[in-house]
Design a protein around this motif. Structure first.
Motif, short mmCIF file in Angstrom:
data_model
loop_
_atom_site.label_atom_id
_atom_site.label_comp_id
_atom_site.label_asym_id
_atom_site.label_seq_id
_atom_site.Cartn_x
_atom_site.Cartn_y
_atom_site.Cartn_z
N ASP A 32 1.52 -2.50 8.52
CA ASP A 32 1.62 -2.12 7.11
C ASP A 32 2.14 -3.25 6.24
O ASP A 32 2.18 -3.13 5.02
CB ASP A 32 2.53 -0.90 6.96
N HIS A 43 1.49 -6.72 4.71
CA HIS A 43 0.38 -7.64 4.49
C HIS A 43 0.75 -9.08 4.79
O HIS A 43 -0.11 -9.90 5.09
CB HIS A 43 -0.12 -7.50 3.04
N GLU A 68 -3.91 -1.09 7.76
CA GLU A 68 -2.54 -1.06 7.29
C GLU A 68 -1.75 0.13 7.80
O GLU A 68 -0.57 0.26 7.52
CB GLU A 68 -2.52 -1.06 5.76
#
Length: 883
Positions: free
Chosen positions: A770, A772, A793
């Motif tokens: 999750d 980035h 994600e």
């Protein structure tokens, strides 16, 4: 506007690239100008020399042809003469045009041409005509005068002068070219210095914004774990990930400060209430402590008496409009007794009881009412009022005290009841004695008094049973107090959980910082300057130091909570000197210190201990010794002492430790003094961890030292520890850890080696995370290895991808994610999706006890904790991809 760290770094690179491009364009322009001058020298000056030589050569060939014809009469010489003359004319014309920018040299050429034409007219042509007319005698007379020697020599001398002039011009042009070359070199040096200064300024600005905040976070973490000041807050002006870290840290500090305040208040109240055996002083003490902690100006303490609550104590309590008792449901206090909840009102009306002072009455601003509970029933009520507003932490304090105070109040009531029963019993005993005397004197009333005595005995038995019930209630109260103590002990687990969560929050951004800085430091594409590569190495080193601090704090937390695992096995004692030599000999050499290692022959070859924890203790002791020693050196002695124990002594010639500091240095976050911390650095966790580890190994650590004369740390451990002292919980933990190792070992054993070539090229990897930043870092690293990267994600999006894509070769699975976490996702992949062959490597930043076992049980093939080391990750991926 938010500008992230990555964008700042990219902006710095863009600025540097712009400077480099501008420099290249400027230098390229100067090189182009120099190239034109060089080409002019090559194409002009050399051609001038060549053409001048060819004209001179043609002249000599004409002389040769003319003489050959005069001697032999052969037409071949005439033809050669004519050809050379044509060549001379052509070369002269080309040479003359080539010197159009130099009239002086053209004048010299015209003079040379006039001399040649004069020779042709007066010498060469007349001889040819004489030969054509057969006048050989006149030719002989003509040659006897040697008429062309002087003419030819004059032409050649003119050519020498011409070439000398041209050579000087060529040298001047070459000198001009050298001057431009030197100017270009200085220009390049200047641009390099300018670009370096710009890169340094940008790098220092970015690193300062990162490192300063991280250092503040470290300081606050120390305050959290050591019970220090929690009031300081981070103030970050930049709007990036560092600010988000600061905001998260400030939020945690707010929570910790409030909880610390509440816990301190609970401890203070419970401590102050000990030893009080009646309600009035108990209520007064309770009200005084609460008034001080909640900034209250007035208060009252009511205790349940039958169906009503009666005031037993007050704090600055007036009598005007005040009630000394109230029933269930009567007013806010009565309703709080029914609801069993704390009631807070921060905007009181005008009719509320005023606060009396020596100068008059003051209207209170806020009111708080708290029921005191025992077995879920209200047995007392606390009512407080203040001139200001009550805060949430005040409400939490009262909520936390409702049940513990209930135990205290019930205990006091029980003691008061016992005193009352004892007093009644004593009175009845005296009455019985009196009656016994009357029976002796009044025998005629014996039967009647006997019946009365029987009745009294029955009453006494009934009251004795009541006293036993009260005793049981006291016992129950004792058990409840013990349960409360256990709850207080359990609250210490919050620190471990907080450290685990804090570890996760810090490891997540650290993962990106460490991997990106490591990739930059490797400088694979050779795109970074040496200084930029050093900046990346410094960032990576600072991140690694922060990671080591986090690991030390987690180790200390595990030790304090009794959850640090030990694995006893046979250890080769002969390898201890080799371990010390391998890890510290180079440090001694660098600092110019000696390192002596003395191992007694009496030390057995094999001992039974935890090798990893033993090495951790040795490493910490020697690291401290080298840190605080600048002259002399370190001596390590290994021998045996009575009791079947091994003694390892580390003696240094360093700064030493004052005797009054010998005890505190073994406490967490402690060193000799503040100056030691500032000069030598360190967290102060090492010796604390060493002491606890030594206890787990069945041994101890002692210290002898004198300030300025060095220190001696002595570690003693048994050759064979008493494993019977290990608790059942620890045995279960060791068995679970061993089972986890056995569970994963066959899979790794069955994997020989990767095939030659790149095991990653063309393989498909799915990254589930999750964050980035982590996805960006892993994508960059894995694409460099030639892999095809797909990202998701959260766990749900991972499952959606697997529904439509059956070509995934390996999955990298984060554990803590929204929507669907890693555990549930892996169970679904292995269960519902029947995907048992695809390898799954679990990645988590929490890295706490049993995480590895939980990941393997959920379906993971392997487990790696964050921050990731790319070599470790790539090695594990290579094993599973080649399996």
């Amino acid at each position: 506007m938010k500008i992230g760290i990555r964008n700042k770094i990219l902006f710095g690179y863009v600025v540097i690239l712009v400077c480099l491009i501008a420099s290249i364009l400027l230098i390229s322009n100067q090189i182009s100008q120099m190239q034109k001058q060089r080409n002019f020298i090559i194409n002009h000056d050399i051609q001038v020399f060549v053409l001048a030589g060819q004209v001179e050569k043609s002249l000599l060939e004409m002389q040769t042809g003319q003489r050959g014809y005069a001697i032999t009469g052969s037409n071949d010489y005439v033809n050669a003469y004519e050809v050379s003359r044509d060549h001379l004319e052509d070369d002269y014309a080309e040479l003359y045009n080539l010197l159009s920018d130099n009239p002086s040299q053209q004048d010299k050429l015209q003079s040379i041409k006039s001399s040649i034409d004069n020779w042709i007219t007066k010498t060469s042509e007349p001889i040819i005509r004489l030969k054509n007319n057969g006048q050989d005698a006149q030719i002989g007379d003509f040659y006897s005068q040697n008429p062309d020697a002087a003419a030819i020599k004059s032409v050649r001398d003119q050519f020498e002068t011409f070439r000398g002039t041209e050579l000087n011009l060529t040298k001047q042009r070459a000198a001009s070219l050298d001057t431009q070359n030197l100017s270009l070199r200085y220009t390049m040096y200047g641009l390099i210095v300018l670009t370096t200064i710009i890169a340094l300024v940008i790098g220092l600005a970015i690193s300062k914004s990162i490192v300063s905040t991280v250092q503040q976070v470290i300081g606050n973490i120390k305050a959290m774990t050591s019970g220090g000041n929690l009031s300081s807050r981070l103030n970050v002006r930049t709007n990036d990930e560092i600010k988000e870290l600061a905001i998260a840290t400030n939020g945690l500090l707010d929570v910790m400060e409030d909880r610390s305040w509440v816990q301190t208040g609970i401890n203070t109240v419970n401590t102050q209430n000990q030893g009080i055996s009646s309600l009035e002083p108990l209520g007064e003490t309770f009200l005084k402590n609460l008034a001080d902690m909640t900034d209250s100006a007035m208060g009252a303490f009511y205790v349940k008496d039958g169906d009503v609550f009666v005031k037993k104590a007050g704090y600055a309590f007036g009598t005007e409009n005040a009630k000394n008792s109230f029933a269930y449901g009567e007013g806010l206090a009565g309703q709080a007794a029914i609801d069993k909840k704390v009631v807070c009102v921060n905007d009181l009306g005008a009719d509320y009881q005023p606060i009396s002072t020596s100068m008059g009455n003051i209207k209170p601003s806020s009111l708080i009412v708290a029921p005191i509970l025992y077995k879920s029933n209200a047995i007392a009520i606390i009512e407080l009022s203040s001139l200001g507003d009550y805060q949430q932490k005040h409400i939490e304090l009262l909520e936390a005290l409702t049940e513990s105070m209930g135990l205290t109040v019930n205990s006091v009531l029980g003691q008061m009841e016992i005193k009352r029963l004892l007093a009644e019993s004593q009175a009845m005993t005296e009455e019985l004695q009196t009656q016994s005397e009357e029976l002796q004197t009044q025998s005629e009333e014996l039967q009647m008094q006997s019946e009365e005595l029987q009745m009294i005995n029955e009453q006494l038995e009934s009251r004795s049973e009541d006293a036993e019930d009260k005793s049981k209630e006291l016992e129950n109260a004792k058990e409840e107090l013990e349960a409360q103590a256990k709850q207080l002990m359990a609250s210490s687990k919050y620190k471990s959980e907080f450290l685990a969560n804090m570890s996760h929050e810090l490891r997540t951004p650290l993962n990106s910082i460490l991997i990106l800085s490591e990739m930059l430091a490797e400088n694979t594409g050779k795109k970074l300057a040496l200084e930029e590569q050093e900046f990346a190495e410094i960032i990576h080193s600072s991140g690694q130091d922060l990671l080591n601090l986090i690991d030390e704090i987690l180790d200390l937390s595990k030790v304090e909570s009794g959850k640090l695992e030990v694995h006893f096995s046979e250890v080769n004692a002969a390898g201890i000197p080799e371990y010390i030599e391998r890890n510290f000999a180079h440090i001694a050499a660098q600092k110019g210190l000696y390192l002596n290692i003395d191992k007694s022959d009496a030390v057995p070859d094999l001992i039974y201990t935890d090798e990893k924890r033993l090495n951790q203790i040795i490493k910490n002791l020697l690291s401290n010794a080298f840190k605080f020693t600048s002259e002399g050196g370190i001596t390590v002695s290994i021998d045996t002492i009575p009791g079947n124990q091994i003694r390892l002594t580390v003696k240094d010639t360093g700064i030493g430790i004052p005797k009054n500091k010998h005890d505190i240095i073994f406490e967490a976050f402690q060193q000799g003094d503040g100056a030691t911390v500032r000069k030598y650095g360190g967290t102060g966790l090492g010796l604390s961890i060493c002491r606890e580890l030594a206890k787990l190994l069945g041994g101890s650590i002692s210290l002898t030292s004198e300030e300025g004369k060095g220190s001696t740390f002595t570690l003693t451990i048994p050759v064979h520890p008493d494993l019977s002292a290990i608790t059942e919980e620890q045995k279960t933990q060791l068995e679970a850890a061993a089972a986890a190792e056995i569970k994963i070992a066959p899979a790794i054993t069955q994997a020989e080696p990767a095939a030659e070539g790149n095991a990653f090229a063309g393989r498909n990897v799915l990254i589930v995370d999750d964050d980035h930043r982590n996805i960006y870092v892993l994508e960059a690293a894995l694409k460099n290895e030639g892999m095809n990267v797909i990202s998701a994600e959260n766990g749900q999006k991972c499952l959606d991808i697997l529904k439509t894509n059956d070509s995934i070769d390996l999955i990298l699975m984060d554990i803590m994610m929204p929507v669907m976490d890693g555990y549930e996702t892996m169970k679904t992949i292995r269960g519902d999706y029947k995907m048992t062959e695809v390898p799954i490597i679990a990645l988590t930043a929490k890295a706490m006890k049993n995480d590895r076992e939980k990941c393997l049980e959920a379906g993971a093939s392997d487990y790696i904790s964050k921050p990731l080391k790319m070599e470790q990750l790539l090695s594990a991926m290579r094993v599973w991809l080649t399996n």
